[in-house]
Write an enzyme that holds these catalytic residues in place. Sequence first.
Site, PDB file in Angstrom:
ATOM      1  N   TYR A   1       0.818  -1.211   0.000  1.00 42.36           N
ATOM      2  CA  TYR A   1       0.000   0.000   0.000  1.00 42.36           C
ATOM      3  C   TYR A   1       0.857   1.268   0.000  1.00 42.36           C
ATOM      4  CZ  TYR A   1      -3.582  -3.293   1.735  1.00 42.36           C
ATOM      5  OH  TYR A   1      -4.433  -4.363   1.925  1.00 42.36           O
TER       6      TYR A   1
ATOM      7  N   HIS B   1       0.881 -11.643   1.763  1.00 41.42           N
ATOM      8  CA  HIS B   1      -0.238 -10.934   1.142  1.00 41.42           C
ATOM      9  C   HIS B   1      -0.986 -11.790   0.112  1.00 41.42           C
ATOM     10  CE1 HIS B   1      -1.591  -6.537   0.253  1.00 41.42           C
ATOM     11  NE2 HIS B   1      -2.605  -7.369   0.233  1.00 41.42           N
TER      12      HIS B   1
END
Length: 276
Positions: free
Chosen positions: A53, A109
């Site tokens: 992010y 992730h």
Amino acid sequence: MSETNVPTITLNNGTAIPQLGFGVFRVDPDRTAEIAGTALEVGYRHIDTAAGYRNEAGVGDAVRASGIDRDDLWITTKLANGDQEHPDDAFQASLDALGLDAVDLYLIHWPVPAKDIYPSVWKTLIAIAESGRARSIGVSNFRIEHLERIIAETGVVPAVNQVELHVDFQQRELKAFHAEHGIATEAWYPLGGGSLSEAPELRRIADAHGKTVAQVVLRWHMHDGNIAIPKSNHRERMVENLDIFDFELTPADLDAIAALDKAEEGRRGGHPLQVG
């Protein structure tokens, strides 16, 4: 963890995670400190970020500016797909960006099966947890076959699997596997996008309880035992999303929501076999 009106879920290693958190996916890195700081001000104590992010530093800034005791916060971050070849270095880079000595939860992730190294990555996360730098470890976007493999190869069961899960995509088979193995289910994209507000059944339930559709959907996640991490850039919506613990969904409500499941056709994000 200090007491709030947000319940906690006890993970398979005995740690307690706030069931409702705040996600910062697609939050502008330049605004993350401000937005995450507002979330902390209105009562969130669980912030979910990721190396991918590019806003871990902003989360760390918000934590320090908040004045909230570190023990009263839950911070999650995730290993980026491009860093799977050197996960320990990547984890330390995340700690440095956050300005923390440890995180509460560290996740792989995506499995990235094309690389086929997620079992060795999982072994590194186990070592990270043993070092105390991550209090809990888990995975994100793993399918049953991925979970079975890492458990078989290491004997260590993830504390959490964070996956796309919402009313249109309820992930029942995966959730049953989680329940059987003591893995907590965490929902990303828990509100499923704006189209949910157009569902007549959800609108009917919301009107019956004097709540918004978003509040009903988040309450459903709580009833269903999911951890949920909605995001918003707006203080009013952050407050609204927290205001879900003063009503109960009825058995009829829950049946109506269960009937909205579109199974795989409801998936809106990336597919675990393709991402990476």
